[in-house]
Design an enzyme around this catalytic site. Structure first.
Site, short mmCIF file in Angstrom:
data_model
loop_
_atom_site.label_atom_id
_atom_site.label_comp_id
_atom_site.label_asym_id
_atom_site.label_seq_id
_atom_site.Cartn_x
_atom_site.Cartn_y
_atom_site.Cartn_z
N HIS A 238 0.26 -1.46 0.13
CA HIS A 238 -0.02 -0.02 -0.02
C HIS A 238 1.20 1.49 0.02
O HIS A 238 1.41 1.55 1.26
CB HIS A 238 -0.75 0.25 1.42
CG HIS A 238 -1.41 0.92 2.00
ND1 HIS A 238 -1.28 2.13 1.82
CD2 HIS A 238 -3.46 1.04 1.42
CE1 HIS A 238 -2.28 3.29 1.45
NE2 HIS A 238 -3.06 2.65 1.48
N ASP A 239 1.07 1.49 -1.29
CA ASP A 239 1.34 3.14 -1.11
C ASP A 239 2.72 3.70 -1.03
O ASP A 239 3.41 4.52 0.31
CB ASP A 239 0.70 4.25 -0.23
CG ASP A 239 -1.15 5.11 -0.71
OD1 ASP A 239 -1.29 3.89 -1.87
OD2 ASP A 239 -1.20 5.52 -0.12
N LYS B 5 -4.80 4.91 -7.15
CA LYS B 5 -5.50 4.19 -5.31
C LYS B 5 -5.88 6.52 -5.28
O LYS B 5 -5.13 7.41 -5.88
CB LYS B 5 -4.24 4.32 -4.62
CG LYS B 5 -5.56 3.96 -3.23
CD LYS B 5 -4.44 3.31 -2.39
CE LYS B 5 -4.49 4.24 -0.74
NZ LYS B 5 -4.56 5.50 -0.56
#
Length: 308
Positions: free
Chosen positions: A36-37, A123
């Protein structure tokens, strides 16, 4: 409104995990790993070469390698650079314009560069489920578990775990494969998740649990492994549990027993919830698992010698 500079803090480990309310176990056939990110823009807020970022990178690397070896899909989320005010939405009020339009800030850090078989999702909001197609991807592949790693634990990672829960996807928040603004924020995310929407776990525990199913005829689970599996769910040391102690009275509820049934069946054991609940001691359970393994072996041998 820019990201704060993040002072070093110790990465949470096994001893820092809160007590989980549920006892889900990751399964290679059901899981997807989410990174995630992990972009330069967000990593630049940490102090290079110090905790928690050193453990963060190393543990995500371990999980990625392990999942790839088991055929578990690896999915990256990454925010785009140079977003317009309309694309940025309310995040503009809280965090400013975010990642610039250049190539460096939006890149996944070199240590975790996606491979050719990995999946990259653009995202747009805190949760990796919003406007990304992640839920559709999970359903298309018949997957209903999400192993969550990355940054930041109390923002996007926690929101993603919460959305997973609301879509009946079992989420696993890997405590020592997350980063945050502070240890306080990091621990808050773990506490919330454990109570309301996910299992909190560690890198090593996920790797241990994502073991392929044992082939028929192999040796049964060792007595020590049985003890360690039970101790893990009770959040106690293996040596603290007596062989003939009633595990129900020790706090092993029906949800945790079902978790053990699921876990041990994946190793080839033919056991049921009722069998474990009726004889709730380590001695009895090891005997059940051993006899189950012998029965599987005998059946397998009988089939292999059956005349055609």
């Amino acid at each position: 409104m820019a990201l704060p500079a993040i002072s070093p803090y110790p990465m949470p480990g096994e001893a820092d995990l809160p007590r989980n309310k549920v006892s889900w176990t990751p399964d290679p056939k059901r899981a997807v790993l989410l990174i995630h990110d992990m972009q330069n823009y967000f990593l630049n807020a940490f102090t290079p070469g110090q905790s928690p970022v050193t453990e963060l990178l190393a543990n995500i690397q371990r999980l990625k390698q392990h999942c790839a070896a088991l055929g578990i899909p690896v999915v990256y989320s990454a925010q785009p650079g140079g977003q317009t005010p309309e694309q940025r939405g309310l995040q503009l009020d809280l965090w400013g314009p975010g990642i610039n339009g250049g190539p460096h800030q939006k890149q996944i850090v070199d240590a975790l560069a996606p491979g050719e078989n990995d999946i990259l999702l653009t995202k747009w909001r805190y949760s990796a489920f919003i406007k990304t197609g992640l839920l559709e991807l999970l359903r298309e592949r018949g997957r209903d578990q999400l192993i969550i790693t990355g940054i930041y634990a109390h923002i996007g990672c926690l929101q993603t775990a919460s959305h997973a829960f609301m879509h009946d996807v079992q989420a696993f928040l890997v405590a020592d494969a997350l980063g945050d603004f502070s240890l306080e924020n990091h621990q808050m995310a773990l506490n919330y998740a454990a109570r309301l929407c996910a299992v909190t776990t560690t890198t090593q525990r996920v790797i241990d649990e994502l073991r392929p199913a044992t082939a028929q005829g192999e040796q049964p689970l060792s007595r020590q492994q049985v003890r360690e599996d039970v101790a893990e769910l009770l959040l106690q040391g293996p040596s603290e549990i007596g062989d003939d102690e009633n595990l129900l009275e020790r706090g092993l509820d029906s949800i945790r027993i079902m978790s053990l049934v699921e876990r041990w069946r994946r190793t080839g054991a033919e056991i049921s919830f009722v069998e474990l609940a009726e004889r709730p001691t380590l001695t009895d359970w090891y005997a059940l698992l051993s006899s189950s393994a012998r029965g599987v072996t005998a059946t397998s041998q009988g089939q292999s010698h059956r005349p055609s």
